[in-house]
Design a protein around this motif. Structure first.
Motif, PDB file in Angstrom:
ATOM      1  N   TYR A   1     -24.867 -13.166  54.408  1.00  8.70           N
ATOM      2  CA  TYR A   1     -24.118 -14.416  54.263  1.00  8.70           C
ATOM      3  C   TYR A   1     -24.261 -15.378  55.441  1.00  8.70           C
ATOM      4  CZ  TYR A   1     -21.848 -12.730  50.042  1.00  8.70           C
ATOM      5  OH  TYR A   1     -21.609 -12.295  48.775  1.00  8.70           O
TER       6      TYR A   1
ATOM      7  N   TYR B   1     -20.370 -17.791  48.297  1.00  7.73           N
ATOM      8  CA  TYR B   1     -19.854 -16.465  47.942  1.00  7.73           C
ATOM      9  C   TYR B   1     -19.832 -16.248  46.431  1.00  7.73           C
ATOM     10  CZ  TYR B   1     -18.641 -16.358  52.863  1.00  7.73           C
ATOM     11  OH  TYR B   1     -18.719 -16.391  54.232  1.00  7.73           O
TER      12      TYR B   1
ATOM     13  N   TYR C   1     -14.472 -15.605  51.251  1.00  7.77           N
ATOM     14  CA  TYR C   1     -15.074 -14.370  50.728  1.00  7.77           C
ATOM     15  C   TYR C   1     -14.144 -13.615  49.774  1.00  7.77           C
ATOM     16  CZ  TYR C   1     -17.281  -9.758  50.801  1.00  7.77           C
ATOM     17  OH  TYR C   1     -17.854  -8.562  50.436  1.00  7.77           O
TER      18      TYR C   1
ATOM     19  N   PRO D   1     -21.775 -14.493  44.511  1.00  6.13           N
ATOM     20  CA  PRO D   1     -21.886 -13.092  44.084  1.00  6.13           C
ATOM     21  C   PRO D   1     -20.528 -12.383  44.010  1.00  6.13           C
ATOM     22  CG  PRO D   1     -23.556 -13.586  45.719  1.00  6.13           C
ATOM     23  CD  PRO D   1     -22.679 -14.797  45.627  1.00  6.13           C
ATOM     24  N   GLU D   2     -19.630 -12.735  44.935  1.00  7.50           N
ATOM     25  CA  GLU D   2     -18.285 -12.129  44.907  1.00  7.50           C
ATOM     26  C   GLU D   2     -17.509 -12.620  43.690  1.00  7.50           C
ATOM     27  OE1 GLU D   2     -17.175  -9.674  46.903  1.00  7.50           O
ATOM     28  OE2 GLU D   2     -19.268  -9.789  47.490  1.00  7.50           O
TER      29      GLU D   2
ATOM     30  N   LYS E   1     -18.624 -10.782  40.680  1.00 10.99           N
ATOM     31  CA  LYS E   1     -18.008  -9.444  40.605  1.00 10.99           C
ATOM     32  C   LYS E   1     -16.598  -9.529  40.028  1.00 10.99           C
ATOM     33  CE  LYS E   1     -19.973  -7.184  44.640  1.00 10.99           C
ATOM     34  NZ  LYS E   1     -19.662  -6.797  46.013  1.00 10.99           N
TER      35      LYS E   1
END
Lengths: 237, 264
Positions: free
Chosen positions: A105, B45, B147, B47-48, B51
């Motif tokens: 990141y 973020y 995040y 990808p988070e 999920k």
């Protein structure tokens, strides 16, 4: 030089650090010693502004990090590796993902490079086969080693370790000590370790801070510390 | 001098309720500003967020559909039980459809998910807070709001409306099955006439998209807020979880009223 000036920190009515001042040399290994509950962890976290002190200044290479705005503080933290007392691995991520979190990141590195770096770091701490495990599947010692690997994956100029060998077996503690010894030998990293491990301090310390009763009792080169001071430090009152 | 064996967790002045209320309100506002400041971090973020979306699909959607079936059946049976001969049937169908399904269902779903999703977010973030995982994120230069916070909030804001749309369809089907075949108290043409009566697309957009998205935001935002300020070990995490469920449920009740008031 890391310069700490007049730092005080309290939680509610309890004063933990009382106008503490010290100068910590760069590119050396500094040990912070003191009895449990006397503010070592608070001091370590305050040093990188993870905890905000009630008063005082902390200067890294002349810049007061307590004056930093949020963005600047996060930028400063890119150069800091911190190993927490309880490891603090992100429990929803595998060990491998914990190690690659910062690289994925906060850097522009390609996925393959990151994966290679993670494999190298896991090999450095002897956890080659543990990359796909979750933190809950690791022993205390393995977690500590994984946390050290995570901190080192950033290759930070400043490395902070909070009780890296406490609560783990001799073998794991030995592995961590070897790693710290290797890092100290590199000579370009400022490593600050809060610990009770006097043997490790004697082997590796360049500089020592003794903390007791909210104050710094001694700050100086490890060679100048007297044995009687260390005995006094851990004498219960 | 005696040793200072401090414990931040137990060393606090007795709480003053009014002061605590205003302090919490102020912190909530600060947290909102923090979220706003971190809007640019949302794409980073993703990808988070992805999920979290998967988690919602497996956890929220089945629950939403299950509730919807029973809301549809319940509304139909109750309307049938109070079926007064001097009120025309399409009107009753319209009332069931608009009030029972479109208006009431997102509200019921919001309250259920305030307990389920809100408290689970508070517990998850709370346990990360007390085990220093959030501090660990900071030392990796990763902002916890970017995040952990936004991905949960965004996933809720996407999934709540989707769950509502699918669930409303499900509730409508169950209502139709009971009305037309089960108790057969209304004819097909009356049923369709009831659905079409005084139909406004904006009403559906408000009730099926905007309202659930707002509820989704509130539930995860409040859950994150209480989780991130939890202290005092597992007891604190439990408290954060309860506070989150209660505060988001109360906010949803008030917001539901305000939306009703504004859309009139």
């Amino acid at each position: 030089m890391i310069v700490v000036e007049n730092i005080s920190k309290s939680f509610g009515q309890t004063l933990v650090l009382d106008r503490v001042s010290a100068e910590i040399p760069l590119c050396k290994t500094t040990f912070i010693l003191g009895p449990s509950g006397h503010g070592k962890t608070v001091f370590l976290k305050t040093l990188i502004a993870l905890l905000k002190p009630d008063q005082g200044r902390i200067r890294f290479n002349g810049s007061d990090i307590l004056e930093f705005r949020e963005k600047a503080l996060y930028r400063f933290w890119t150069g800091v590796g911190f190993v927490f007392q309880e490891s603090a691995l992100i429990d929803s991520l595998t060990v491998k993902d914990n190690l690659s979190l910062f690289l994925s990141y906060q850097t522009e590195q390609a996925g393959g490079t990151i994966q290679q770096k993670v494999r190298d770091m896991l090999a450095t701490v002897g956890l080659e086969n543990m990359g796909n495990k979750f933190p809950e599947e690791l022993s205390g010692g393995m977690k500590k080693r994984a946390a050290v690997a995570r901190a080192l994956a950033k290759d930070p100029p400043f490395l902070f370790l909070d009780e890296p060998t406490t609560g783990i077996d001799e073998g794991n503690a030995g592995a961590i000590k070897k790693l710290i010894a290797r890092l100290s030998g590199e000579g370009h990293r400022t490593t600050i370790i809060a610990t009770h491990d006097l043997r490790m301090m004697r082997e590796l310390a360049d500089f020592v801070l003794l903390i007791k009763n909210r104050k710094i009792l001694f700050a100086g080169p490890a060679s100048q510390i007297e044995e009687s001071r260390l005995q006094d430090l851990y004498r219960t009152e | 001098m005696r040793g200072t064996h401090f414990s931040p967790a137990v060393d606090e002045a007795p709480p003053n309720r009014l002061r605590t209320f205003f302090a919490t309100f102020y912190e909530l506002f600060q947290q909102l500003l923090d979220f706003i400041k971190n809007i640019p971090e949302i794409p980073k973020y993703w990808p988070e967020t992805s999920k979290q979306l998967h988690k919602h699909i497996s956890e929220t959607l089945p629950l939403g559909l299950f509730i919807a079936c029973f809301v549809g059946i319940g509304a139909t049976l109750q309307a049938n039980a109070h079926n007064l001969i001097w009120i025309n049937r399409p009107f009753i169908v319209n009332l069931m459809f608009k009030f029972g399904i479109i208006d009431l269902y997102p509200f019921i779903l919001g309250l259920v998910l305030a307990g389920k999703i809100g408290s689970s977010v508070a517990a998850e973030i709370g346990s990360m807070q007390i085990t220093e995982q959030i501090d660990a994120l900071k030392t990796m230069s990763i902002h916890p709001v970017g995040y952990l916070g936004w991905p949960r909030v965004i996933a809720s804001m996407i999934m709540f409306p989707l769950t509502t749309i699918f669930s409303d369809i499900c509730a409508l089907i169950s209502m139709a099955l009971i009305s037309l075949h089960g108790s057969a108290w209304v004819s097909y043409s009356e049923f369709v006439a009831g659905l079409k009566m005084d139909f406004h697309p904006w009403f559906l957009i408000i009730q099926m998209v905007i309202k659930p998205a707002l509820f989704g935001f509130i539930i995860c935002f409040v859950g994150y807020f209480f989780g991130s300020r939890s202290r005092k070990g597992s007891k604190g995490v439990g408290q954060a979880s309860i506070q989150s469920a209660v505060v988001s449920a109360l906010t949803i009740i008030i917001l539901n009223y305000l939306i009703g008031e504004l859309s009139n």
